[in-house]
Scaffold this active site. Sequence first.
Site, PDB file in Angstrom:
ATOM      1  N   GLN A 178     -21.782  23.655  52.587  1.00  0.00           N
ATOM      2  CA  GLN A 178     -21.139  22.468  53.270  1.00  0.00           C
ATOM      3  C   GLN A 178     -21.618  21.795  54.527  1.00  0.00           C
ATOM      4  O   GLN A 178     -21.040  21.043  55.314  1.00  0.00           O
ATOM      5  CB  GLN A 178     -19.504  22.793  53.465  1.00  0.00           C
ATOM      6  CG  GLN A 178     -18.854  23.156  52.136  1.00  0.00           C
ATOM      7  CD  GLN A 178     -18.373  22.083  51.424  1.00  0.00           C
ATOM      8  OE1 GLN A 178     -18.439  20.832  51.696  1.00  0.00           O
ATOM      9  NE2 GLN A 178     -18.159  22.432  50.022  1.00  0.00           N
ATOM     10  N   ALA A 199     -27.586  21.163  45.792  1.00  0.00           N
ATOM     11  CA  ALA A 199     -28.083  19.964  46.037  1.00  0.00           C
ATOM     12  C   ALA A 199     -26.728  18.807  45.551  1.00  0.00           C
ATOM     13  O   ALA A 199     -26.930  17.795  46.366  1.00  0.00           O
ATOM     14  CB  ALA A 199     -29.044  19.554  45.037  1.00  0.00           C
ATOM     15  N   HIS A 200     -25.706  19.102  44.703  1.00  0.00           N
ATOM     16  CA  HIS A 200     -24.697  18.111  44.547  1.00  0.00           C
ATOM     17  C   HIS A 200     -23.804  18.014  45.480  1.00  0.00           C
ATOM     18  O   HIS A 200     -22.786  17.202  45.502  1.00  0.00           O
ATOM     19  CB  HIS A 200     -24.205  18.678  43.136  1.00  0.00           C
ATOM     20  CG  HIS A 200     -23.326  19.711  43.276  1.00  0.00           C
ATOM     21  ND1 HIS A 200     -21.850  19.542  43.295  1.00  0.00           N
ATOM     22  CD2 HIS A 200     -23.486  21.072  43.226  1.00  0.00           C
ATOM     23  CE1 HIS A 200     -21.442  20.928  43.321  1.00  0.00           C
ATOM     24  NE2 HIS A 200     -22.393  21.672  43.170  1.00  0.00           N
ATOM     25  N   THR A 236     -37.963  28.941  33.093  1.00  0.00           N
ATOM     26  CA  THR A 236     -38.838  27.893  33.418  1.00  0.00           C
ATOM     27  C   THR A 236     -38.187  27.116  34.471  1.00  0.00           C
ATOM     28  O   THR A 236     -37.042  26.663  34.760  1.00  0.00           O
ATOM     29  CB  THR A 236     -38.705  27.060  32.070  1.00  0.00           C
ATOM     30  OG1 THR A 236     -39.279  27.851  30.953  1.00  0.00           O
ATOM     31  CG2 THR A 236     -39.502  25.613  32.228  1.00  0.00           C
ATOM     32  N   CYS A 324     -12.789  24.974  43.065  1.00  0.00           N
ATOM     33  CA  CYS A 324     -12.926  26.240  42.138  1.00  0.00           C
ATOM     34  C   CYS A 324     -11.380  26.687  41.903  1.00  0.00           C
ATOM     35  O   CYS A 324     -10.932  27.479  41.284  1.00  0.00           O
ATOM     36  CB  CYS A 324     -13.663  27.087  42.851  1.00  0.00           C
ATOM     37  SG  CYS A 324     -15.072  26.433  43.416  1.00  0.00           S
TER      38      CYS A 324
HETATM   39  C1  LIG Z   1     -18.938  26.721  50.605  1.00  0.00           C
HETATM   40  C2  LIG Z   1     -19.324  26.812  49.241  1.00  0.00           C
HETATM   41  N1  LIG Z   1     -20.208  27.975  48.734  1.00  0.00           N
HETATM   42  C3  LIG Z   1     -20.359  27.826  47.224  1.00  0.00           C
HETATM   43  C4  LIG Z   1     -20.388  26.976  46.580  1.00  0.00           C
HETATM   44  C5  LIG Z   1     -20.632  26.852  44.838  1.00  0.00           C
HETATM   45  O1  LIG Z   1     -21.562  25.873  44.898  1.00  0.00           O
HETATM   46  P1  LIG Z   1     -22.192  25.720  43.382  1.00  0.00           P
HETATM   47  O2  LIG Z   1     -21.496  24.546  42.785  1.00  0.00           O
HETATM   48  O3  LIG Z   1     -23.813  24.953  43.508  1.00  0.00           O
HETATM   49  O4  LIG Z   1     -22.441  26.676  42.337  1.00  0.00           O
HETATM   50  C6  LIG Z   1     -19.190  25.650  46.927  1.00  0.00           C
HETATM   51  C7  LIG Z   1     -18.903  24.777  45.966  1.00  0.00           C
HETATM   52  O5  LIG Z   1     -17.832  24.391  46.144  1.00  0.00           O
HETATM   53  C8  LIG Z   1     -19.006  25.686  48.198  1.00  0.00           C
HETATM   54  O6  LIG Z   1     -18.144  24.818  48.647  1.00  0.00           O
END
Ligand SMILES: Cc1ncc(COP(=O)(O)O)c(C=O)c1O
Length: 383
Positions: A178, A199-200, A236, A324
């Site tokens: 973040q 990246a997203h 890959t 999540c």
């Molecule tokens: C602080 C933090 N760590 C890890 C992740 C997990 O990232 P990813 O979506 O690339 O698995 C997130 C995603 O919400 C996040 O906000």
Amino acid sequence: MNVYLDNAATTKLDPRILKAMMPYLSDKYGNASSIHSLGQQNNLVLERARGEIAGILGGEANGIIFTSGASEANNFIIRGLMRANRQKGKHLIVSAIEHPSVYQTAKLLVLEGYEIDFAPVTADGSVDLVALKRLLRSDTVLVSIMAVNNEIGSIQDLSVISKIVHKNGSYFHSDLVQAVPYLKINLQKIGIDLASLSAHKFYGPKGVGLAYVRSGIKIDPLISGGEQENGLRAGTYNLPGIIGLTEALRIAYAERASYLRQVKTLRGYFWQRLKTEIPGLKLNGSLKKRVENNLNVRFGRIEGEAVLMDLSMHGIQVSTGSACSAHNLKGSYVLSAIGLADYDLNSNIRFSLGRFNTKKEIDYTISVLKKTVARLRAFSPVK
Ligand SMILES: Cc1ncc(COP(=O)(O)O)c(C=O)c1O
């Protein structure tokens, strides 16, 4: 009107980044591990990308291990480091507000005989440094503390933490997911030994990220069965994704100043209206020590989920915490860690702004939210 205010969950792919990826999704499809020219040309592109990322992050190119994202990177680092360094010790410390991919992974290590402590945080979401120092032991192998929290946007003082951790002879991992582009990152200067990125979260594609492991640090492989990524992660290479990650990171820092100005101005306007027009609304965490795009607020007496659903029906997308936790109605452990009472843990909304938001969208959100909150409060049995 459609309003996307969940940029901490994910961001819209920047068309410039998609354009940079396109050749590697079409004509330039060679496997970067192949010996023929189509493969070797792509291998050069891959290694150039690795070098560019290392330059932006102030780290070593050979410390970069491309992954499918940050959950994978965090799993790899926490497990791989602890398992490979058993002779150093069995103790690790993670902060009480880590993302579940760190928090839960660390907890699972207890089943293998490791010992874990959670570093508490203060009301503004900063790690309590006195408590952290007290938790450190001679057998503490790893301390993992995120740069910016995903729910409340709180910022940690990584340089200070890194010094404390290194003085104890432990390794320092930071989840930087973040933090881009809100914090300037220089891995070597700050003293970050291991890091994770995705990246997203900054207008790049989904399904690609990286783990950073400084040279000289022992770590167990994540995926065996190939020599890719120095034998640490077989498979890959996802070259289109890696190009997308590189371009996203480059643009994020090249345009950092104007981007921060934009989201900060919009957030300031939003916050001013929220606190004056929604009675009883409170900010979770501190306004000062948080990234420019985050507002996490509590309403009191009404369910955050109900607010979220109502806003969503009006085209406004927000979150009650981390994405999540969307399938988990338990109250946020992050908000609990900063001291919210149990009755307040389910009455929160996270607004996270991004590059594509406008003042008009904020005006619309305020007008819908005022009606939503008034209606839900009228129904609420808690007065
Ligand atoms: C602080 C933090 N760590 C890890 C992740 C997990 O990232 P990813 O979506 O690339 O698995 C997130 C995603 O919400 C996040 O906000």
